[in-house]
Design a protein around this motif. Sequence first.
Motif, short mmCIF file in Angstrom:
data_model
loop_
_atom_site.label_atom_id
_atom_site.label_comp_id
_atom_site.label_asym_id
_atom_site.label_seq_id
_atom_site.Cartn_x
_atom_site.Cartn_y
_atom_site.Cartn_z
N GLN A 73 0.86 -1.17 0.00
CA GLN A 73 0.00 0.00 0.00
C GLN A 73 0.90 1.22 0.00
O GLN A 73 1.89 1.26 0.73
N GLU A 74 0.57 2.20 -0.82
CA GLU A 74 1.40 3.40 -0.87
C GLU A 74 1.49 4.02 0.51
O GLU A 74 0.47 4.34 1.12
N SER A 91 -11.80 -1.82 -0.70
CA SER A 91 -11.78 -0.80 -1.73
C SER A 91 -11.15 0.46 -1.17
O SER A 91 -11.22 0.75 0.02
N GLY A 92 -10.52 1.22 -2.02
CA GLY A 92 -9.89 2.45 -1.60
C GLY A 92 -8.40 2.30 -1.33
O GLY A 92 -7.73 3.31 -1.17
N LYS A 94 -4.66 2.02 -2.26
CA LYS A 94 -3.85 2.33 -3.43
C LYS A 94 -2.63 1.43 -3.37
O LYS A 94 -1.76 1.62 -2.54
N ILE A 96 0.69 -0.60 -5.08
CA ILE A 96 1.71 -0.60 -6.11
C ILE A 96 2.44 -1.94 -6.03
O ILE A 96 2.50 -2.57 -4.99
N SER A 130 -2.58 -0.65 -14.10
CA SER A 130 -3.04 0.63 -14.65
C SER A 130 -2.58 0.73 -16.11
O SER A 130 -1.47 0.31 -16.44
N LYS A 136 1.37 0.48 -10.97
CA LYS A 136 0.20 0.70 -10.13
C LYS A 136 -0.80 -0.44 -10.30
O LYS A 136 -1.17 -0.80 -11.40
N CYS A 137 -1.23 -1.01 -9.18
CA CYS A 137 -2.19 -2.10 -9.17
C CYS A 137 -3.60 -1.52 -9.01
O CYS A 137 -3.88 -0.85 -8.03
N LEU A 138 -4.49 -1.79 -9.97
CA LEU A 138 -5.86 -1.31 -9.89
C LEU A 138 -6.80 -2.26 -9.17
O LEU A 138 -7.76 -1.83 -8.54
N ASP A 139 -6.53 -3.56 -9.28
CA ASP A 139 -7.45 -4.54 -8.71
C ASP A 139 -6.72 -5.87 -8.49
O ASP A 139 -5.85 -6.24 -9.29
#
Length: 177
Positions: A73-74, A91-92, A94, A96, A130, A136-139
């Motif tokens: 997590q960032e 969810s929410g 962020k 990487i 992304s 960047k990991c979106l899901d």
Amino acid sequence: MASRPGKTRAAHCHGHCGIISRCESSTEGLVSRTSTMGNTVANSNTHVANASGRPARIYYSVDKMRLEEMVIQEGSEIGISTDRISAALSSGLKLIFKRDSRIRFVRIPVSDFIKISGEGNLYVSVFVESDSNPEKCLDAISINFYIPSDRSFIVTPNHGIRFQKYGASIWEDEYGN
């Protein structure tokens, strides 16, 4: 990098050293390997098709993986270690991808496929990258999804995983879709 017609990109695990090489061939992969003790070990010839609509990143291992070995997590750490090695994302977050991860992975562009060759059955963790920033990991689609050595799978548009139908195109799932 797109595949040429009739060719399959492959990522090969060379033993337990963690080295991956890529090559293009229509005949890559071995059916079995004999260990030094004389036991036969089945090789995995797993194809992965990306129908998700976004670039995918597939981490794979013969052992279960921990989430914190692949993503962070960032600004802080993520993950819980237990005997059963499970993880949940809310969810929410962020996320990487870790640059120093020791777990092997392959990146699959949209509407493309790749072959992963390794020893035996695999556990895969599937993430959506992304479009603008591949770090960047979106899901997180799955963590430690078990793949038998003789099966291939498809990452679906609704971010699910479906096994490929035996004897069919890599783009046809076990339900004929």
